[in-house]
Design a protein around this motif. Structure first.
Motif, PDB file in Angstrom:
ATOM      1  N   TYR A 224       0.841  -1.199   0.000  1.00 37.21           N
ATOM      2  CA  TYR A 224       0.000   0.000   0.000  1.00 37.21           C
ATOM      3  C   TYR A 224       0.873   1.245   0.000  1.00 37.21           C
ATOM      4  N   GLU A 225       0.292   2.339  -0.518  1.00 36.02           N
ATOM      5  CA  GLU A 225       0.950   3.643  -0.526  1.00 36.02           C
ATOM      6  C   GLU A 225      -0.089   4.715  -0.224  1.00 36.02           C
ATOM      7  N   LEU A 226       0.333   5.739   0.524  1.00 35.01           N
ATOM      8  CA  LEU A 226      -0.492   6.918   0.740  1.00 35.01           C
ATOM      9  C   LEU A 226       0.130   8.087  -0.014  1.00 35.01           C
ATOM     10  N   HIS A 227      -0.677   8.765  -0.832  1.00 38.69           N
ATOM     11  CA  HIS A 227      -0.242   9.952  -1.558  1.00 38.69           C
ATOM     12  C   HIS A 227      -1.089  11.114  -1.052  1.00 38.69           C
ATOM     13  N   TYR A 228      -0.433  12.037  -0.338  1.00 37.18           N
ATOM     14  CA  TYR A 228      -1.111  13.083   0.423  1.00 37.18           C
ATOM     15  C   TYR A 228      -0.747  14.449  -0.143  1.00 37.18           C
ATOM     16  N   ALA A 229      -1.733  15.154  -0.707  1.00 37.41           N
ATOM     17  CA  ALA A 229      -1.519  16.469  -1.316  1.00 37.41           C
ATOM     18  C   ALA A 229      -2.179  17.544  -0.464  1.00 37.41           C
ATOM     19  N   PHE A 230      -1.474  18.676  -0.279  1.00 42.44           N
ATOM     20  CA  PHE A 230      -2.012  19.772   0.516  1.00 42.44           C
ATOM     21  C   PHE A 230      -1.401  21.084   0.050  1.00 42.44           C
ATOM     22  N   ARG A 231      -2.028  22.195   0.459  1.00 39.95           N
ATOM     23  CA  ARG A 231      -1.636  23.516  -0.054  1.00 39.95           C
ATOM     24  C   ARG A 231      -0.265  23.953   0.437  1.00 39.95           C
ATOM     25  N   SER A 232      -0.018  23.821   1.736  1.00 43.75           N
ATOM     26  CA  SER A 232       1.245  24.252   2.335  1.00 43.75           C
ATOM     27  C   SER A 232       1.430  23.487   3.634  1.00 43.75           C
ATOM     28  N   PRO A 233       2.652  23.399   4.165  1.00 44.38           N
ATOM     29  CA  PRO A 233       2.891  22.606   5.374  1.00 44.38           C
ATOM     30  C   PRO A 233       2.006  22.982   6.552  1.00 44.38           C
ATOM     31  N   GLU A 234       1.697  24.264   6.711  1.00 45.18           N
ATOM     32  CA  GLU A 234       0.889  24.668   7.862  1.00 45.18           C
ATOM     33  C   GLU A 234      -0.570  24.215   7.743  1.00 45.18           C
ATOM     34  N   HIS A 235      -0.972  23.761   6.553  1.00 45.14           N
ATOM     35  CA  HIS A 235      -2.338  23.269   6.367  1.00 45.14           C
ATOM     36  C   HIS A 235      -2.403  21.744   6.290  1.00 45.14           C
ATOM     37  N   ALA A 236      -1.306  21.080   6.589  1.00 43.81           N
ATOM     38  CA  ALA A 236      -1.252  19.616   6.485  1.00 43.81           C
ATOM     39  C   ALA A 236      -1.508  18.985   7.846  1.00 43.81           C
ATOM     40  N   ALA A 237      -2.753  18.607   8.078  1.00 49.79           N
ATOM     41  CA  ALA A 237      -3.093  17.947   9.338  1.00 49.79           C
ATOM     42  C   ALA A 237      -2.369  16.617   9.438  1.00 49.79           C
ATOM     43  N   LEU A 238      -1.777  16.349  10.590  1.00 50.35           N
ATOM     44  CA  LEU A 238      -1.176  15.043  10.904  1.00 50.35           C
ATOM     45  C   LEU A 238       0.100  14.748  10.133  1.00 50.35           C
ATOM     46  N   LEU A 239       0.679  15.740   9.466  1.00 52.87           N
ATOM     47  CA  LEU A 239       1.855  15.487   8.643  1.00 52.87           C
ATOM     48  C   LEU A 239       3.012  14.916   9.462  1.00 52.87           C
TER      49      LEU A 239
ATOM     50  N   THR B   9       5.310  24.576  -2.539  1.00 53.66           N
ATOM     51  CA  THR B   9       6.705  24.328  -2.934  1.00 53.66           C
ATOM     52  C   THR B   9       6.813  23.845  -4.379  1.00 53.66           C
ATOM     53  N   GLY B  10       5.682  23.781  -5.050  1.00 58.01           N
ATOM     54  CA  GLY B  10       5.707  23.379  -6.455  1.00 58.01           C
ATOM     55  C   GLY B  10       5.827  21.892  -6.687  1.00 58.01           C
ATOM     56  N   THR B  11       5.558  21.082  -5.664  1.00 53.41           N
ATOM     57  CA  THR B  11       5.575  19.621  -5.848  1.00 53.41           C
ATOM     58  C   THR B  11       4.138  19.145  -5.976  1.00 53.41           C
ATOM     59  N   TYR B  12       3.791  18.664  -7.154  1.00 52.98           N
ATOM     60  CA  TYR B  12       2.414  18.297  -7.449  1.00 52.98           C
ATOM     61  C   TYR B  12       2.293  16.800  -7.719  1.00 52.98           C
ATOM     62  N   LEU B  13       1.143  16.279  -7.384  1.00 55.96           N
ATOM     63  CA  LEU B  13       0.848  14.879  -7.628  1.00 55.96           C
ATOM     64  C   LEU B  13       0.505  14.675  -9.099  1.00 55.96           C
ATOM     65  N   ASP B  14       1.282  13.828  -9.780  1.00 51.27           N
ATOM     66  CA  ASP B  14       1.042  13.495 -11.182  1.00 51.27           C
ATOM     67  C   ASP B  14       0.153  12.254 -11.218  1.00 51.27           C
ATOM     68  N   LEU B  15      -1.148  12.477 -11.302  1.00 53.77           N
ATOM     69  CA  LEU B  15      -2.086  11.366 -11.247  1.00 53.77           C
ATOM     70  C   LEU B  15      -1.894  10.388 -12.399  1.00 53.77           C
ATOM     71  N   ASN B  16      -1.644  10.909 -13.580  1.00 48.77           N
ATOM     72  CA  ASN B  16      -1.479  10.030 -14.730  1.00 48.77           C
ATOM     73  C   ASN B  16      -0.294   9.091 -14.543  1.00 48.77           C
ATOM     74  N   ALA B  17       0.837   9.633 -14.093  1.00 51.14           N
ATOM     75  CA  ALA B  17       2.024   8.806 -13.876  1.00 51.14           C
ATOM     76  C   ALA B  17       1.787   7.790 -12.767  1.00 51.14           C
TER      77      ALA B  17
END
Length: 319
Positions: free
Chosen positions: A139-154, A173-181
């Protein structure tokens, strides 16, 4: 499907400010007994008073039933429940907690499980990862959020037992989840789960379908309904009284009925609890709930009047 819930008088025993907008609440039963068992993906109804009750995903340890935990994001544009939780549900506040229901269960089969979370959508995945780890599956968790201060439980995720399975994506920080990949690279029979904002859910579902994932391998949960987006007005006929009610574009059927002082039970108002399920006498519904199965929706026998709407200009209900 049954829509009954058992309600437990409970009390808030801890409140934690996780982010500027998110608080974690811990509840225990007033009688000191344990809460009912639950599985990852389950939700409960938190009934704060006669005016507010909301559905929230359980995020606590399923092996410890002495308490339940939920996270609540304060939504200034919502119906008021989350604001009440943030402003009034302090330690020792008494409320009612429902028995759990699971509309977002983990599949019992599958070579791999991919969990995709956006913002507050992280909550159901905490107990699900515990379950997957106990099974010994990939299993893998892929967790996307706006900024570190808005990441609950990070911090808890990155330092906890699931850390090596956690991948994070930060807009600021410009790191985005590439759903297609991500989705295109998974082995056959992978199950994909997504919880978060509607655009993310829609994007995940669309990407999975483009890569020919079977419907039963795509799972999602979203409590906030989009039933009022681009909505139109229509008429509801109450069969028992032959009363005709105009439902405005910015109203739900439930709100229109309640405006006439007609009492209809509904715990969640988000299409997940099933308590407002109402039989359709004539006409068809456009379903927006997560409670009914696809087969039940297609049968047009009933609808959830807190979120679903008439497909045409008029619908008759058994009320």
């Amino acid at each position: 499907m049954t829509n009954s819930y058992q309600m437990f008088p409970s009390v808030v025993i801890a409140v934690e400010q996780l982010t500027p907008l998110i608080k974690r609440f811990t509840f225990k039963r007033q009688d000191g007994e344990k809460f009912p068992a639950f599985t990852g993906g389950s939700h409960i109804i938190v009934k704060m008073n006669d005016q507010f009750s909301n559905a929230y995903s359980l995020m606590s340890n399923a092996a410890d039933l002495s308490t339940y935990q939920v996270c609540v994001r304060k939504d200034e544009e919502g119906r008021g429940g989350s604001i009440f939780m943030h402003d009034h549900c302090l330690e020792n506040f008494k409320l009612e907690i429902s028995s759990p229901k699971n509309l977002f269960e983990l599949a019992q089969t599958g070579e791999k499980h991919i969990l995709i979370a956006g913002g507050i959508g992280i909550t159901p995945f905490l107990p699900q990862m515990d379950e997957l780890a106990a099974r010994g599956v990939n299993y893998e968790l892929h967790y996307a959020f706006r900024s570190p201060e808005h990441a609950a439980l990070l911090d808890e995720l990155q330092q906890g037992v699931h850390a090596e399975h956690v991948h994070t994506y930060v807009d600021s920080t410009g790191t985005y989840l590439d759903l297609n990949a991500l989705i295109s690279s998974q082995p056959k029979d992978t199950h994909v789960y997504v919880c978060g904002p509607k655009p993310m859910i829609d994007a995940v579902i669309d990407t999975c379908k483009r890569h020919r994932y079977r419907d039963e391998n795509i799972h999602w949960e979203q409590f906030a309904s989009s039933s009022l987006e681009n909505a139109e007005s229509f008429t509801v006929v109450l069969a028992k009284s032959n009363q005709r009610i105009e439902v405005m574009a910015d109203q739900t059927i439930l709100q229109a009925i309640e405006s006439l002082n007609i009492d209809v039970e509904c715990l969640c108002r988000e299409g997940v609890c099933g308590t407002c399920e109402t039989a359709i006498v004539q006409g068809e519904a456009e379903h927006f709930d997560q409670y009914l199965s696809d087969e039940e929706k297609a049968s047009q026998q009933s609808m959830m009047i807190c979120v679903s709407r008439a497909k045409g200009k008029e619908i008759t209900l058994d009320l």
